[in-house]
Design an enzyme around this catalytic site. Structure first.
Site, PDB file in Angstrom:
ATOM      1  N   GLU A  80       0.791  -1.172  -0.015  1.00 52.23           N
ATOM      2  CA  GLU A  80      -0.047   0.084   0.016  1.00 52.23           C
ATOM      3  C   GLU A  80       0.737   1.273   0.048  1.00 52.23           C
ATOM      4  O   GLU A  80       1.859   1.267   0.593  1.00 52.23           O
ATOM      5  CB  GLU A  80      -0.909   0.023   1.087  1.00 52.23           C
ATOM      6  CG  GLU A  80      -2.046  -1.247   1.333  1.00 52.23           C
ATOM      7  CD  GLU A  80      -2.796  -1.089   2.408  1.00 52.23           C
ATOM      8  OE1 GLU A  80      -2.632  -0.448   3.375  1.00 52.23           O
ATOM      9  OE2 GLU A  80      -3.618  -2.265   2.405  1.00 52.23           O
ATOM     10  N   HIS A 105      -7.821   1.216   2.135  1.00 54.47           N
ATOM     11  CA  HIS A 105      -7.563   0.774   3.641  1.00 54.47           C
ATOM     12  C   HIS A 105      -8.294   1.539   4.439  1.00 54.47           C
ATOM     13  O   HIS A 105      -7.863   2.175   5.325  1.00 54.47           O
ATOM     14  CB  HIS A 105      -6.154   0.472   3.890  1.00 54.47           C
ATOM     15  CG  HIS A 105      -5.985  -0.253   4.888  1.00 54.47           C
ATOM     16  ND1 HIS A 105      -4.970  -1.272   5.065  1.00 54.47           N
ATOM     17  CD2 HIS A 105      -6.986  -0.728   5.904  1.00 54.47           C
ATOM     18  CE1 HIS A 105      -4.982  -1.912   6.061  1.00 54.47           C
ATOM     19  NE2 HIS A 105      -6.072  -1.778   6.674  1.00 54.47           N
TER      20      HIS A 105
HETATM   21  N1  LIG Z   1      -9.868  -2.829   6.353  1.00 51.10           N
HETATM   22  C1  LIG Z   1      -9.665  -2.072   7.600  1.00 51.10           C
HETATM   23  O1  LIG Z   1      -9.408  -0.888   7.784  1.00 51.10           O
HETATM   24  C2  LIG Z   1      -9.702  -3.089   8.796  1.00 51.10           C
HETATM   25  C3  LIG Z   1      -9.933  -2.471  10.023  1.00 51.10           C
HETATM   26  C4  LIG Z   1      -9.947  -3.088  10.922  1.00 51.10           C
HETATM   27  C5  LIG Z   1      -9.779  -4.660  11.136  1.00 51.10           C
HETATM   28  N2  LIG Z   1      -9.159  -5.208   9.906  1.00 51.10           N
HETATM   29  C6  LIG Z   1      -8.714  -6.447   9.822  1.00 51.10           C
HETATM   30  O2  LIG Z   1     -10.003  -7.362   9.787  1.00 51.10           O
HETATM   31  C7  LIG Z   1      -9.558  -8.663  10.347  1.00 51.10           C
HETATM   32  C8  LIG Z   1     -10.421  -8.990  11.096  1.00 51.10           C
HETATM   33  O3  LIG Z   1     -10.480  -8.331  12.408  1.00 51.10           O
HETATM   34  P1  LIG Z   1     -11.147  -8.861  13.758  1.00 51.10           P
HETATM   35  O4  LIG Z   1     -11.107  -7.695  14.815  1.00 51.10           O
HETATM   36  O5  LIG Z   1     -12.490  -9.332  13.386  1.00 51.10           O
HETATM   37  O6  LIG Z   1     -10.349 -10.129  14.145  1.00 51.10           O
HETATM   38  P2  LIG Z   1     -10.593 -11.278  15.096  1.00 51.10           P
HETATM   39  O7  LIG Z   1      -9.247 -11.613  15.720  1.00 51.10           O
HETATM   40  O8  LIG Z   1     -11.664 -10.875  15.908  1.00 51.10           O
HETATM   41  O9  LIG Z   1     -11.213 -12.554  14.110  1.00 51.10           O
HETATM   42  C9  LIG Z   1     -10.338 -12.941  13.353  1.00 51.10           C
HETATM   43  C10 LIG Z   1     -11.028 -14.325  13.066  1.00 51.10           C
HETATM   44  O10 LIG Z   1     -10.385 -15.006  11.862  1.00 51.10           O
HETATM   45  C11 LIG Z   1     -10.415 -16.479  12.296  1.00 51.10           C
HETATM   46  N3  LIG Z   1      -9.406 -17.002  11.343  1.00 51.10           N
HETATM   47  C12 LIG Z   1      -8.090 -16.662  11.162  1.00 51.10           C
HETATM   48  N4  LIG Z   1      -7.450 -17.443  10.411  1.00 51.10           N
HETATM   49  C13 LIG Z   1      -8.434 -18.160   9.847  1.00 51.10           C
HETATM   50  C14 LIG Z   1      -8.409 -19.135   8.672  1.00 51.10           C
HETATM   51  N5  LIG Z   1      -7.350 -19.352   8.201  1.00 51.10           N
HETATM   52  N6  LIG Z   1      -9.786 -19.685   8.380  1.00 51.10           N
HETATM   53  C15 LIG Z   1     -10.796 -19.378   9.052  1.00 51.10           C
HETATM   54  N7  LIG Z   1     -10.736 -18.411  10.132  1.00 51.10           N
HETATM   55  C16 LIG Z   1      -9.544 -17.934  10.341  1.00 51.10           C
HETATM   56  C17 LIG Z   1     -10.014 -16.270  13.731  1.00 51.10           C
HETATM   57  O11 LIG Z   1     -10.267 -17.677  14.508  1.00 51.10           O
HETATM   58  C18 LIG Z   1     -10.666 -15.286  14.427  1.00 51.10           C
HETATM   59  O12 LIG Z   1     -12.117 -16.039  14.843  1.00 51.10           O
HETATM   60  C19 LIG Z   1      -8.063  -8.574  10.591  1.00 51.10           C
HETATM   61  O13 LIG Z   1      -7.304  -9.057   9.703  1.00 51.10           O
HETATM   62  C20 LIG Z   1      -7.869  -7.231  10.797  1.00 51.10           C
HETATM   63  O14 LIG Z   1      -6.465  -6.700  10.583  1.00 51.10           O
HETATM   64  C21 LIG Z   1      -9.267  -4.323   8.875  1.00 51.10           C
END
Ligand SMILES: NC(=O)c1ccc[n+]([C@@H]2O[C@H](COP(=O)([O-])OP(=O)(O)OC[C@H]3O[C@@H](n4cnc5c(N)ncnc54)[C@H](O)[C@@H]3O)[C@@H](O)[C@H]2O)c1
Length: 407
Positions: free
Chosen positions: A267, A290
């Site tokens: 990015e 993002h």
């Molecule tokens: N786009 C954005 O601006 C933004 C903002 C916030 C968070 N995010 C991203 O969103 C994602 C999710 O955030 P969250 O707070 O819900 O995280 P979280 O940790 O609460 O949830 C992630 C889930 O994914 C599951 N998981 C991990 N690897 C897996 C796989 N290979 N197969 C199936 N399940 C799997 C985990 O068990 C967990 O339940 C993160 O990657 C975070 O960095 C992006």
């Protein structure tokens, strides 16, 4: 007002235009708050950290081991964002510096963006919008659908995935999810035993997995090929999770009807830098820089949440939801002083602490211990702590990393 042994009014330094609510919360808690609009380089940061107990930063300030080690007054760092990669957590832990972040403050913002994209793509709003701007009037309903009754497949049912599940059901979607961990299915959502099962059934597939290393290239040619013809793909999780070349091919050959992508393997670092991606120029593909979590509401919530954690740590030593220290909380015992001892997690530390206190005739009124890997953290409320000998003896214990006293 929190005070330490010195009885001085404590200081907080907030960098990178952290929300006003954070400064307000810390001032209310008795801190002198200094604010800096941007990030600071290492030398400038070290200068400003002299005598500062609390540091607030966002993602553009690198907090290296060298800075942490040379800022002895620092007791806690607030990362006013989600990620903490910019902070050397090992150095912070060794120096007894607590780190807090805001893991849930922008969850709702990401969910709302995802939902808006599911509707926009299912309705082909991107194409209609592009046509209109090019002067083309096309009222055709072909390829436009309601989301009601369609199947949303959520991969990663954590904070974001599970909240999306609830809101999508309220729109009349039927929700399937796949998570590698055991997760409670909310509402009428149905858990899939395998990723393949989800891909075979979902009309919309949306990725919300975390950024663990094993998720690199989780979604590529084979997974896109298993998605239903005409289905839609979203990724608002991490850029390195998806093979964008494969996504491009499946959009161009018509297998997928659309996609929305908010996160990219590489990015731009600054506003002026060109965004380079294989996904540019594709029909019915929404690209966003993002911004899933970037709303004013999320920024405000982050400010209040992290400042609240810093305030509680300063007031009572509470480390609930700390990124690096053992989670410990102890209700205050009236009329006592509180010893905060961060130490190496080896057998007998608590006995040694209580031995020192007993030797000096000091009664323990309340105590709690938490451990996390190599670290132990004990809060001890004591009455009648008068001379420095006790503190010197506790500081001299070989396991002690940092001792603080709250009065
Ligand atoms: N786009 C954005 O601006 C933004 C903002 C916030 C968070 N995010 C991203 O969103 C994602 C999710 O955030 P969250 O707070 O819900 O995280 P979280 O940790 O609460 O949830 C992630 C889930 O994914 C599951 N998981 C991990 N690897 C897996 C796989 N290979 N197969 C199936 N399940 C799997 C985990 O068990 C967990 O339940 C993160 O990657 C975070 O960095 C992006």
């Amino acid at each position: 007002m929190p005070t330490d042994q010195s009885g001085q009014r404590p200081r907080a330094l907030l960098l990178e235009s952290i929300h006003d609510d954070a400064a307000f919360t810390l001032r209310e808690a008795g801190f002198d708050v200094e604010r800096v609009a941007g990030a600071l380089g290492q030398d400038a940061l070290l200068d400003r950290l002299d005598g500062v107990q609390l540091l607030g930063l966002r993602s553009n300030t690198q907090l290296t081991a060298s800075v942490v080690e040379r800022a002895p007054a620092l007791v806690a760092i607030g990362a006013f964002c989600i990620g903490t990669n910019q902070i050397d957590l090992t150095a912070a832990s060794s120096a007894g510096v607590a780190v807090f972040n805001a893991p849930f403050s922008n969850t709702r913002s990401v969910v709302e963006l995802a939902l808006s994209e599911v509707i926009a793509l299912t309705r082909r709003l991107t194409d209609k919008n592009a046509d209109m701007h090019a002067g083309r009037w096309d009222k055709s309903a072909i390829g436009s659908h309601e989301v009601r009754g369609r199947r949303l497949g959520i991969i990663g049912y954590g904070n974001i995935g599970s909240q999306l599940s609830v809101l999508a059901e309220s729109l009349g979607m039927s929700v399937l999810f796949y998570d590698s961990a055991d997760k409670l299915a909310l509402g009428n959502a149905r858990r899939c035993g395998t990723l393949e099962e989800l891909l075979a059934e979902a009309d919309v597939v949306t990725l919300h997995v975390d950024g663990r290393q094993g998720n690199s290239d989780l979604f590529g040619e084979a997974q896109f090929a298993r998605m239903r013809p005409g289905s839609i793909f979203l990724n608002l999780s991490r850029g390195f999770v998806v093979d964008h070349g494969a996504l491009r091919r499946h959009i161009e050959n018509g297998h997928l009807a659309g996609a929305a992508v908010d996160v990219f393997p590489v990015e731009p670092k600054t506003r002026g830098e060109e965004f380079v991606s294989e996904l540019r120029g594709l029909p019915n593909v929404i690209l966003t820089p993002h911004v899933g979590g970037s709303t004013e509401e999320a920024q405000q919530d982050i400010g209040a949440f992290v400042a609240g954690k810093l305030r509680e740590y300063a007031r009572s030593g509470t480390t609930t939801l700390s990124v690096n220290l053992p989670p410990v909380a102890l209700p205050p015992t009236p009329g006592t002083q509180r010893l905060l001892l961060l130490h190496r997690n080896t057998p007998g530390v608590l006995a040694a602490v209580n031995g020192v206190l007993a030797e000096h005739g000091i009664n323990v009124e309340g105590q709690v211990l938490g451990t996390r890997g190599p670290l132990g953290y004990a809060l001890t409320d004591v009455g009648g702590l008068q001379d420095d000998e006790v503190l010197k003896a506790l500081e001299a214990m070989p396991e002690t990393l940092r001792l603080r006293v709250l009065t």
